[in-house]
Design a protein around this motif. Structure first.
Motif, mmCIF file in Angstrom:
data_model
loop_
_atom_site.group_PDB
_atom_site.id
_atom_site.type_symbol
_atom_site.label_atom_id
_atom_site.label_comp_id
_atom_site.label_asym_id
_atom_site.label_seq_id
_atom_site.Cartn_x
_atom_site.Cartn_y
_atom_site.Cartn_z
ATOM 1 N N THR A 69 -41.787 -8.413 -17.518
ATOM 2 C CA THR A 69 -41.556 -9.397 -16.474
ATOM 3 C C THR A 69 -42.507 -10.577 -16.641
ATOM 4 O O THR A 69 -43.706 -10.388 -16.792
ATOM 5 N N ALA A 70 -41.946 -11.771 -16.592
ATOM 6 C CA ALA A 70 -42.759 -12.986 -16.753
ATOM 7 C C ALA A 70 -43.418 -13.360 -15.435
ATOM 8 O O ALA A 70 -42.883 -13.107 -14.361
ATOM 9 N N ARG A 71 -44.590 -13.975 -15.558
ATOM 10 C CA ARG A 71 -45.185 -14.676 -14.408
ATOM 11 C C ARG A 71 -44.523 -16.038 -14.389
ATOM 12 O O ARG A 71 -44.460 -16.714 -15.410
ATOM 13 N N GLU A 72 -44.018 -16.449 -13.247
ATOM 14 C CA GLU A 72 -43.348 -17.735 -13.156
ATOM 15 C C GLU A 72 -44.216 -18.731 -12.408
ATOM 16 O O GLU A 72 -44.991 -18.359 -11.537
ATOM 17 N N LYS B 210 -40.449 -25.757 -15.127
ATOM 18 C CA LYS B 210 -40.757 -24.399 -14.674
ATOM 19 C C LYS B 210 -41.312 -23.631 -15.859
ATOM 20 O O LYS B 210 -40.818 -23.736 -16.977
ATOM 21 N N LYS C 214 -42.624 -19.895 -17.636
ATOM 22 C CA LYS C 214 -42.639 -18.434 -17.690
ATOM 23 C C LYS C 214 -43.758 -18.078 -18.655
ATOM 24 O O LYS C 214 -43.919 -18.722 -19.685
ATOM 25 N N ASN C 215 -44.513 -17.043 -18.306
ATOM 26 C CA ASN C 215 -45.650 -16.644 -19.121
ATOM 27 C C ASN C 215 -45.684 -15.124 -19.216
ATOM 28 O O ASN C 215 -45.603 -14.440 -18.185
ATOM 29 N N TRP C 216 -45.787 -14.626 -20.446
ATOM 30 C CA TRP C 216 -45.892 -13.202 -20.677
ATOM 31 C C TRP C 216 -47.221 -12.934 -21.386
ATOM 32 O O TRP C 216 -47.462 -13.458 -22.471
ATOM 33 N N TRP D 275 -45.237 -18.213 -23.867
ATOM 34 C CA TRP D 275 -45.065 -19.166 -22.767
ATOM 35 C C TRP D 275 -43.787 -19.948 -22.995
ATOM 36 O O TRP D 275 -43.427 -20.222 -24.138
ATOM 37 N N GLU D 276 -43.126 -20.291 -21.893
ATOM 38 C CA GLU D 276 -41.901 -21.077 -21.974
ATOM 39 C C GLU D 276 -41.922 -22.122 -20.867
ATOM 40 O O GLU D 276 -42.373 -21.847 -19.752
ATOM 41 N N ARG E 109 -40.407 -22.629 -26.155
ATOM 42 C CA ARG E 109 -41.116 -21.346 -26.081
ATOM 43 C C ARG E 109 -42.138 -21.309 -27.201
ATOM 44 O O ARG E 109 -41.856 -21.716 -28.329
#
Length: 118
Positions: free
Chosen positions: A14-17, A31, A33-35, A50-51, A110
């Motif tokens: 699950t990514a941190r948004e 926006k 997303k970070n994993w 990161w995206e 990404r």
């Protein structure tokens, strides 16, 4: 525990948004997303994926050293006082501590990142 970590792109969890701080937004509504994939015991070194979606915002590294490897997409990175540089899949670069500039995401981008915090 192994001393070898693999980036499992098909199962990052699950990514941190989030997104850029409101005061850094220059255009659009990017926006993030970070994993997080791995980190050192003292958390000074971390690695992940990161995206960002399209948008333009100020990037300020502070005391962080960051290695980036672009996996997909198209963005333009402009260090303050320098010419813009387009980055796309296969490009890699380092943002040194005290880097300040603009990240302009043209197509959802990404990257793999590795950071070192002093």
């Amino acid at each position: 525990m192994s001393n070898l970590t693999f980036f499992k792109f098909d199962d990052l969890g699950t990514a941190r948004e989030g997104g850029p701080l409101p005061e850094r937004v220059l255009a659009g509504a990017a926006k993030f997303k970070n994993w997080d994939v791995d980190r050192s015991n003292d958390e000074k070194v971390r690695a992940g994926v990161w995206e960002t979606t399209p948008g333009t915002y100020r990037s300020i590294k502070g005391g962080t050293w960051e290695f980036c490897y672009i996996l997909s997409g198209l963005s333009e990175v402009t260090e303050d006082g320098k010419e813009p540089v387009r980055v796309r899949a296969g490009d890699s670069f380092v943002m040194r501590p005290e880097f300040t500039g603009i990240w302009h995401c043209i197509e959802t981008t990404r990257k793999i990142w590795v950071v070192y915090n002093k």
